[in-house]
Design an enzyme around this catalytic site. Structure first.
Site, PDB file in Angstrom:
ATOM      1  N   GLY A 142       0.600  -0.631  -0.119  1.00 50.14           N
ATOM      2  CA  GLY A 142      -0.657  -0.401  -0.212  1.00 50.14           C
ATOM      3  C   GLY A 142       0.630   1.220   0.201  1.00 50.14           C
ATOM      4  N   CYS A 180       6.726  -0.219   7.139  1.00 52.61           N
ATOM      5  CA  CYS A 180       5.758   1.644   6.682  1.00 52.61           C
ATOM      6  C   CYS A 180       7.005   1.890   6.055  1.00 52.61           C
ATOM      7  CB  CYS A 180       5.316   2.680   7.442  1.00 52.61           C
ATOM      8  SG  CYS A 180       4.548   3.830   7.134  1.00 52.61           S
TER       9      CYS A 180
END
Length: 190
Positions: free
Chosen positions: A46, A99
């Site tokens: 993502g 992340c």
């Protein structure tokens, strides 16, 4: 298309709420295509627009589940509803998250098991996705970016302390810090 630099923790665009998308034009289509190329090059599952320095409420995602089913799309001006998060201790393996804007590190974080994403696509057409497990985690992670949060902002002690120490050691504290997928690497993967 183009692979874009990914902003690193400390850059103000990552720590401020993003603005709604109002223009559905060729510039937006190019941004989305570049974000998809960047997500693949990183590699990630993502990527939110603030992560590439664009303060707009949109994210792209692509995740292959355990059954080999590919979940992918572009969520513009999303709304995310989640089930209540579990009341439990984190599991270092099952709850591990990473992340691209805090590259090379992974920490456990409890997330809600189920989520309902409503958004519009690149053509402005509304859609809805019910998600559970890792897909629900991905939606929550990317949606946080749109509200100015990184997953490390949600960590509990002692993980929060470790993340703060890493950011300080790597001088991730101000505007302009970024890395380039395909060029830069980080120990532990991104």
């Amino acid at each position: 298309m183009t692979v874009l630099p990914i902003r690193i923790s400390g850059d103000p665009v990552l720590h401020s709420p993003a603005a709604p998308v109002t223009q559905f034009d060729d510039e937006l289509r190019t941004l989305v295509a570049d974000m998809i190329d960047t997500m693949h090059a990183a590699p990630g599952v993502g990527l939110a627009a603030p992560q590439v320095g664009v303060p707009l409420r949109l994210f792209v995602y692509e995740y292959t589940d355990g059954d080999g089913l590919v979940h992918s799309g572009t969520a513009i001006n999303p709304v995310l509803l989640v089930s209540p998060p579990p009341v439990a201790d984190t599991d270092d393996d099952a709850d591990e998250e990473g992340c691209l804007s805090f590259p090379g590190e992974r920490f456990p974080l409890l997330r809600s098991a189920d989520a309902l994403l409503t958004a519009v696509d690149i053509e402005g057409k509304p859609f809805e996705v019910r998600a559970s497990g890792w897909l629900a985690r991905i939606f929550q992670h990317e949606y946080d970016h749109l509200d100015g949060y990184l997953y490390v902002d949600r960590l509990e002690y002692p993980y929060s302390k470790a993340a703060t120490k890493i950011a300080r050691k790597r001088s991730w504290s101000g505007p302009g810090s970024s890395w380039m997928p395909g060029v830069d690497t980080f120990d532990g993967g991104a």
